[in-house]
Write a protein that holds these residues in place. Structure first.
Motif, mmCIF file in Angstrom:
data_model
loop_
_atom_site.group_PDB
_atom_site.id
_atom_site.type_symbol
_atom_site.label_atom_id
_atom_site.label_comp_id
_atom_site.label_asym_id
_atom_site.label_seq_id
_atom_site.Cartn_x
_atom_site.Cartn_y
_atom_site.Cartn_z
ATOM 1 N N ASP A 43 0.935 -1.155 0.031
ATOM 2 C CA ASP A 43 -0.025 -0.016 -0.113
ATOM 3 C C ASP A 43 0.856 1.208 0.015
ATOM 4 N N VAL A 150 -7.463 -0.375 -5.324
ATOM 5 C CA VAL A 150 -8.150 0.828 -5.260
ATOM 6 C C VAL A 150 -6.971 2.040 -5.231
ATOM 7 N N LYS A 168 -14.664 5.594 1.882
ATOM 8 C CA LYS A 168 -14.324 4.158 3.087
ATOM 9 C C LYS A 168 -15.250 3.184 2.853
ATOM 10 N N ILE A 171 -14.407 1.241 -0.156
ATOM 11 C CA ILE A 171 -12.983 0.371 0.128
ATOM 12 C C ILE A 171 -13.594 -0.705 0.915
ATOM 13 N N THR A 174 -14.485 -4.165 -0.969
ATOM 14 C CA THR A 174 -13.416 -4.897 -1.472
ATOM 15 C C THR A 174 -12.944 -5.871 -0.418
ATOM 16 N N ILE A 180 -4.050 -0.718 -1.750
ATOM 17 C CA ILE A 180 -4.524 0.867 -1.731
ATOM 18 C C ILE A 180 -3.238 1.784 -2.094
ATOM 19 N N LEU A 198 -7.207 3.725 6.322
ATOM 20 C CA LEU A 198 -7.647 2.980 5.105
ATOM 21 C C LEU A 198 -6.706 1.868 4.632
#
Length: 386
Positions: A43, A150, A168, A171, A174, A180, A198
Motif C-alpha cells: 500500500d 483501489v 471508505k 473500500i 473490497t 490501496i 484505510l
C-alpha cells in the motif's frame, strides 16, 4: 542498465512499447519510487507536486497486474472531479493499447442507463467519481469482490468530509487483501492519518521537487494593485500576444463577475467552477484547449488535477492562501521542461507575503508593470518616461 530500462523493463511488453512510443526518457522521481512498491503489492501514500507524472506512477503497475482473460473488475480508480476522471481514462486508453484490458468511466450527472451498458461490457478497470461509483455498488451493478487495487487520485480532495465516508464505504466493499494507493500533490498530516486508517501498513513517499523534469524554466513575476483594480491588470494580460492563461479566483461569485466584465470588453474567457454542469464544463475546457479562448478562470477545487498542454501563464488573481497552494497552482505552467510565467496580482500586504514565499522556495520574483501593452520592469518604465 539505465533507470528507464530497470523499472520499465519489469513491466508487460505492451507497456514497454507504449513507453518507447511516448518519447519519455527516464521515469520521474515519483515513478521511480512508487512503481516498484506497487508492483510488490505494498500500500502506498504518495505526495508529489503537480506535473511530476503521478498518474503513470500508479497506472503502469496497475495495468501490469490486470489479467485481461478474466471478466471481472480488478481495479478501481477514484477521482474527485469529472474532468480528472476523463483525463485518467484518456491516459488509460493510451497506455493499455493492444493489451485487451478494458476500462470504463463513471461520473455523476451522466446518463445512468448508458453507464449500466458500459458495465455489461465487463471492464477490468473502473475510473469514477466516488458518488456514482458507490451508487453502482449499492445497486449491485458494480461487483467489487475481485477488485485487487483501489487508487485514490488527488487523495486529499477525496478524503475531505464531503467525500470521505463514500470513499471508505467503497473500500469496505473490497476484500481485505486489496491494495490501496493514494496520490496527491499536497498531503496534509490529517489526510495522511486518514489514509493510514484505510491502508495496510503503507509506505509513505514524499517528493518535494522533481529534479528529473529538469531545471524549471518558469519566471515568477508580480504586479502591485488595489484589489478593485486587479481586473484592469487582467484585461491587459488577456491582450498579451500568444497568452494561454489559467487564472485562479478565490470564489465562484467573484469568478462570475470577472467573466462578465471580460466578456463586456470582448475578451475571450472561459470559466470553470463546481456549480457548472458536465456539458458546460466540457465546453469551457474544449474552448480553452483549442485556443478559442485564451483565459480560463477557475477556482482551486475545479482545477484540481487538470492537465492542459501549453499553458503559458498561471495568474494568481486572488492571492493563494498558503505556500502549498502557490506551488500547486503555479505548477500548471512550465511542465516537463517547457517555459512558463507565473503572475501574481498583489496588494501591498500580499506583496510582503509573496516575497516570503519566494524566499522559502529560493526563487527570484520580480516586480513588473504594463507599459504600452507590454510587460516591463518598473524602473525601465520610469526611465522611458524621463
Amino acid at each position: 542498465m539505465s533507470e528507464k530500462q530497470s523499472i520499465i523493463a519489469t513491466l508487460q511488453p505492451f507497456i514497454q512499447e507504449a513507453w518507447n512510443k511516448s518519447g519519455f526518457e527516464n521515469p520521474t522521481s515519483i515513478q521511480k519510487q512508487a512503481i516498484p512498491l506497487i508492483l510488490q503489492g505494498k500500500d502506498v501514500i504518495a505526495e508529489s507536486p503537480t506535473g511530476t507524472g503521478k498518474t503513470l506512477s500508479y497506472l503502469l503497475p496497475l495495468l501490469h497486474k490486470i489479467d485481461p482473460n478474466k471478466k471481472s473488475v480488478q481495479a478501481v480508480i477514484l477521482a474527485p472531479s469529472q474532468e480528472l476522471v476523463m483525463q485518467i481514462l484518456g491516459e488509460f486508453q493510451k497506455w493499455s493499447e493492444g493489451s485487451g484490458i478494458r476500462g470504463a468511466s463513471f461520473i455523476g450527472g451522466a446518463n445512468l442507463k448508458r453507464q449500466l451498458e458500459k458495465l455489461k461490457k465487463n471492464p477490468h478497470v473502473v475510473i469514477g467519481t466516488p458518488g456514482r461509483t458507490f451508487e453502482l455498488i449499492k445497486q449491485k451493478k458494480l461487483k467489487m469482490h475481485e477488485v485487487k487495487m483501489v487508487v485514490l487520485d488527488e487523495g486529499d480532495q477525496l478524503l475531505i468530509p464531503e467525500h470521505a465516508d463514500t470513499v471508505k464505504n467503497i473500500i469496505k466493499t473490497t476484500l481485505s487483501d486489496r491494495q490501496i494507493a493514494l496520490f496527491s500533490a499536497t498531503l496534509a498530516s490529517k489526510t495522511e492519518e486518514a489514509a493510514k486508517d484505510l491502508a495496510n501498513d503503507p509506505e509513505v513517499i514524499r517528493v518535494k521537487k522533481d529534479e528529473t523534469i529538469g531545471s524549471s524554466n518558469v519566471e515568477h513575476i508580480y504586479f502591485v494593485s488595489e484589489q478593485r483594480d486587479k481586473i484592469k491588470l487582467l484585461e491587459k494580460a488577456a491582450r498579451l500576444k500568444g497568452i494561454k492563461a489559467l487564472v485562479f479566483v478565490k470564489d465562484i461569485g467573484n469568478l462570475q463577475v470577472l467573466a462578465e466584465k471580460l466578456h463586456y470588453k470582448e475578451l475571450q474567457a472561459e470559466k470553470l467552477h463546481s456549480e457548472m454542469n458536465k456539458i458546460e464544463r466540457q465546453k469551457a475546457l474544449k474552448n480553452f484547449r483549442t485556443g478559442e479562448s485564451n483565459l480560463l478562470l477557475a477556482t482551486v477545487v475545479a482545477a484540481r488535477g487538470l492537465d492542459i498542454k501549453g499553458i503559458t501563464h498561471v495568474i494568481h488573481f486572488d492571492f493563494p492562501k498558503d505556500l502549498n497552494q502557490y506551488v500547486h497552482r503555479s505548477g500548471r505552467t512550465g511542465r516537463f521542461g517547457e517555459s512558463g510565467t507565473v503572475i501574481s496580482f498583489v496588494t501591498d500586504r500580499e506583496e510582503r507575503e509573496l516575497k516570503k514565499f519566494a524566499k522559502e522556495l529560493k526563487i527570484p520574483v520580480h516586480k513588473k508593470v504594463f507599459y504600452k501593452g507590454a510587460i516591463t520592469d518598473d524602473h525601465a518604465k520610469k526611465e522611458m518616461k524621463s
